[in-house]
Design a protein around this motif. Structure first.
Motif, PDB file in Angstrom:
ATOM      1  N   THR A   1       0.838  -1.192   0.000  1.00  0.00           N
ATOM      2  CA  THR A   1       0.000   0.000   0.000  1.00  0.00           C
ATOM      3  C   THR A   1       0.878   1.250   0.000  1.00  0.00           C
ATOM      4  OG1 THR A   1      -0.125   0.171   2.419  1.00  0.00           O
ATOM      5  CG2 THR A   1      -1.789  -1.189   1.328  1.00  0.00           C
ATOM      6  N   GLY A   2       0.282   2.358  -0.379  1.00  0.00           N
ATOM      7  CA  GLY A   2       1.000   3.625  -0.367  1.00  0.00           C
ATOM      8  C   GLY A   2       0.276   4.653  -1.209  1.00  0.00           C
ATOM      9  N   ALA A   3       0.761   5.853  -1.142  1.00  0.00           N
ATOM     10  CA  ALA A   3       0.165   6.959  -1.889  1.00  0.00           C
ATOM     11  C   ALA A   3       0.446   6.792  -3.386  1.00  0.00           C
ATOM     12  CB  ALA A   3       0.738   8.288  -1.392  1.00  0.00           C
ATOM     13  N   PRO A   4      -0.345   7.460  -4.236  1.00  0.00           N
ATOM     14  CA  PRO A   4      -0.089   7.398  -5.676  1.00  0.00           C
ATOM     15  C   PRO A   4       1.332   7.868  -6.006  1.00  0.00           C
ATOM     16  CG  PRO A   4      -2.225   8.399  -5.269  1.00  0.00           C
ATOM     17  CD  PRO A   4      -1.542   8.262  -3.932  1.00  0.00           C
ATOM     18  N   GLY A   5       1.967   7.149  -6.929  1.00  0.00           N
ATOM     19  CA  GLY A   5       3.282   7.556  -7.390  1.00  0.00           C
ATOM     20  C   GLY A   5       4.446   7.125  -6.523  1.00  0.00           C
ATOM     21  N   THR A   6       4.213   6.232  -5.550  1.00  0.00           N
ATOM     22  CA  THR A   6       5.293   5.819  -4.653  1.00  0.00           C
ATOM     23  C   THR A   6       6.014   4.556  -5.106  1.00  0.00           C
ATOM     24  OG1 THR A   6       3.721   4.634  -3.236  1.00  0.00           O
ATOM     25  CG2 THR A   6       4.260   6.912  -2.621  1.00  0.00           C
ATOM     26  N   GLY A   7       5.609   3.986  -6.251  1.00  0.00           N
ATOM     27  CA  GLY A   7       6.308   2.829  -6.796  1.00  0.00           C
ATOM     28  C   GLY A   7       5.695   1.484  -6.477  1.00  0.00           C
ATOM     29  N   LYS A   8       4.443   1.479  -6.026  1.00  0.00           N
ATOM     30  CA  LYS A   8       3.787   0.217  -5.680  1.00  0.00           C
ATOM     31  C   LYS A   8       3.699  -0.723  -6.879  1.00  0.00           C
ATOM     32  CE  LYS A   8       0.042   2.242  -4.458  1.00  0.00           C
ATOM     33  NZ  LYS A   8       0.438   3.624  -4.736  1.00  0.00           N
ATOM     34  N   SER A   9       3.272  -0.214  -8.002  1.00  0.00           N
ATOM     35  CA  SER A   9       3.125  -1.059  -9.194  1.00  0.00           C
ATOM     36  C   SER A   9       4.477  -1.566  -9.675  1.00  0.00           C
ATOM     37  CB  SER A   9       2.425  -0.294 -10.318  1.00  0.00           C
ATOM     38  OG  SER A   9       1.101   0.017  -9.948  1.00  0.00           O
ATOM     39  N   ALA A  10       5.488  -0.712  -9.641  1.00  0.00           N
ATOM     40  CA  ALA A  10       6.829  -1.129 -10.053  1.00  0.00           C
ATOM     41  C   ALA A  10       7.347  -2.221  -9.121  1.00  0.00           C
ATOM     42  CB  ALA A  10       7.780   0.065 -10.062  1.00  0.00           C
ATOM     43  N   ALA A  11       7.150  -2.053  -7.829  1.00  0.00           N
ATOM     44  CA  ALA A  11       7.582  -3.065  -6.864  1.00  0.00           C
ATOM     45  C   ALA A  11       6.816  -4.368  -7.075  1.00  0.00           C
ATOM     46  CB  ALA A  11       7.395  -2.553  -5.440  1.00  0.00           C
ATOM     47  N   ALA A  12       5.513  -4.263  -7.286  1.00  0.00           N
ATOM     48  CA  ALA A  12       4.693  -5.459  -7.498  1.00  0.00           C
ATOM     49  C   ALA A  12       5.128  -6.198  -8.758  1.00  0.00           C
ATOM     50  CB  ALA A  12       3.220  -5.077  -7.578  1.00  0.00           C
ATOM     51  N   LEU A  13       5.427  -5.474  -9.819  1.00  0.00           N
ATOM     52  CA  LEU A  13       5.890  -6.118 -11.049  1.00  0.00           C
ATOM     53  C   LEU A  13       7.228  -6.820 -10.823  1.00  0.00           C
ATOM     54  CD1 LEU A  13       4.925  -3.493 -13.767  1.00  0.00           C
ATOM     55  CD2 LEU A  13       4.029  -5.824 -13.540  1.00  0.00           C
ATOM     56  N   GLY A  14       8.111  -6.222 -10.061  1.00  0.00           N
ATOM     57  CA  GLY A  14       9.387  -6.867  -9.739  1.00  0.00           C
ATOM     58  C   GLY A  14       9.182  -8.140  -8.940  1.00  0.00           C
ATOM     59  N   PHE A  15       8.270  -8.098  -7.994  1.00  0.00           N
ATOM     60  CA  PHE A  15       7.952  -9.252  -7.154  1.00  0.00           C
ATOM     61  C   PHE A  15       7.339 -10.368  -7.997  1.00  0.00           C
ATOM     62  CE2 PHE A  15       5.045 -11.233  -3.910  1.00  0.00           C
ATOM     63  CZ  PHE A  15       6.056 -11.826  -3.167  1.00  0.00           C
ATOM     64  N   VAL A  16       6.398 -10.014  -8.873  1.00  0.00           N
ATOM     65  CA  VAL A  16       5.761 -10.990  -9.757  1.00  0.00           C
ATOM     66  C   VAL A  16       6.788 -11.611 -10.708  1.00  0.00           C
ATOM     67  CG1 VAL A  16       4.156 -11.174 -11.704  1.00  0.00           C
ATOM     68  CG2 VAL A  16       3.424 -10.061  -9.597  1.00  0.00           C
ATOM     69  N   ALA A  17       7.641 -10.778 -11.281  1.00  0.00           N
ATOM     70  CA  ALA A  17       8.659 -11.282 -12.213  1.00  0.00           C
ATOM     71  C   ALA A  17       9.601 -12.253 -11.516  1.00  0.00           C
ATOM     72  CB  ALA A  17       9.439 -10.113 -12.825  1.00  0.00           C
ATOM     73  N   ALA A  18       9.998 -11.949 -10.278  1.00  0.00           N
ATOM     74  CA  ALA A  18      10.887 -12.845  -9.531  1.00  0.00           C
ATOM     75  C   ALA A  18      10.211 -14.190  -9.289  1.00  0.00           C
ATOM     76  CB  ALA A  18      11.295 -12.202  -8.203  1.00  0.00           C
ATOM     77  N   GLY A  19       8.942 -14.168  -8.937  1.00  0.00           N
ATOM     78  CA  GLY A  19       8.210 -15.419  -8.731  1.00  0.00           C
ATOM     79  C   GLY A  19       8.082 -16.234  -9.998  1.00  0.00           C
ATOM     80  N   LEU A  20       7.798 -15.565 -11.096  1.00  0.00           N
ATOM     81  CA  LEU A  20       7.683 -16.271 -12.377  1.00  0.00           C
ATOM     82  C   LEU A  20       9.010 -16.894 -12.793  1.00  0.00           C
ATOM     83  CD1 LEU A  20       5.354 -13.822 -14.319  1.00  0.00           C
ATOM     84  CD2 LEU A  20       4.761 -16.085 -13.412  1.00  0.00           C
ATOM     85  N   ARG A  21      10.116 -16.190 -12.536  1.00  0.00           N
ATOM     86  CA  ARG A  21      11.440 -16.749 -12.853  1.00  0.00           C
ATOM     87  C   ARG A  21      11.713 -18.017 -12.058  1.00  0.00           C
ATOM     88  NH1 ARG A  21      12.868 -11.271 -13.039  1.00  0.00           N
ATOM     89  NH2 ARG A  21      13.648 -11.306 -10.898  1.00  0.00           N
ATOM     90  N   ARG A  22      11.136 -18.108 -10.853  1.00  0.00           N
ATOM     91  CA  ARG A  22      11.303 -19.305 -10.017  1.00  0.00           C
ATOM     92  C   ARG A  22      10.275 -20.385 -10.367  1.00  0.00           C
ATOM     93  NH1 ARG A  22      11.987 -15.219  -5.970  1.00  0.00           N
ATOM     94  NH2 ARG A  22       9.827 -15.480  -5.341  1.00  0.00           N
ATOM     95  N   GLY A  23       9.413 -20.110 -11.348  1.00  0.00           N
ATOM     96  CA  GLY A  23       8.413 -21.093 -11.755  1.00  0.00           C
ATOM     97  C   GLY A  23       7.197 -21.137 -10.854  1.00  0.00           C
ATOM     98  N   GLU A  24       6.992 -20.098 -10.072  1.00  0.00           N
ATOM     99  CA  GLU A  24       5.856 -20.049  -9.152  1.00  0.00           C
ATOM    100  C   GLU A  24       4.624 -19.480  -9.845  1.00  0.00           C
ATOM    101  OE1 GLU A  24       8.703 -19.139  -5.311  1.00  0.00           O
ATOM    102  OE2 GLU A  24       7.414 -17.559  -6.061  1.00  0.00           O
ATOM    103  N   ARG A  25       3.467 -19.786  -9.293  1.00  0.00           N
ATOM    104  CA  ARG A  25       2.238 -19.155  -9.755  1.00  0.00           C
ATOM    105  C   ARG A  25       2.089 -17.833  -9.013  1.00  0.00           C
ATOM    106  NH1 ARG A  25      -2.218 -23.539  -8.821  1.00  0.00           N
ATOM    107  NH2 ARG A  25      -0.844 -24.034  -7.095  1.00  0.00           N
ATOM    108  N   VAL A  26       1.701 -16.810  -9.722  1.00  0.00           N
ATOM    109  CA  VAL A  26       1.569 -15.483  -9.113  1.00  0.00           C
ATOM    110  C   VAL A  26       0.256 -14.844  -9.551  1.00  0.00           C
ATOM    111  CG1 VAL A  26       4.065 -15.133  -9.014  1.00  0.00           C
ATOM    112  CG2 VAL A  26       2.801 -14.313 -10.978  1.00  0.00           C
TER     113      VAL A  26
END
Length: 76
Positions: free
Chosen positions: A30-55
């Motif tokens: 969570t956080g205010a608009p423009g604080t990088g939540k979506s960018a962080a979430a995409l990084g987290f999702v990408a890391a999980g996908l690289r490990r073969g996890e479902r996200v």
């Protein structure tokens, strides 16, 4: 006694500060608009996908904007 199994988030500042995140848990960003939540979430999702996890990523952001951000960040 280890209380949780840590997993790397794929986001260096989070992994450095927290030692990773709890495996098998839901993480809400969570956080205010423009604080990088979506960018962080995409990084987290990408890391999980690289490990073969479902996200899953739940967002109110438009798919077009999310894809543009992913392209900007180099996330496939």
């Amino acid at each position: 006694v280890t209380l949780y199994t840590a997993m790397h988030s794929g986001i260096d500042p989070i992994d450095t500060a927290l030692g990773g995140l709890s495996a098998g848990r839901v993480h809400l960003l969570t956080g205010a608009p423009g604080t990088g939540k979506s960018a962080a979430a995409l990084g987290f999702v990408a890391a999980g996908l690289r490990r073969g996890e479902r996200v899953v990523l739940c967002t109110s952001q438009s798919l077009r904007d999310l894809r543009a951000l992913a392209d900007h960040l180099g996330v496939d």
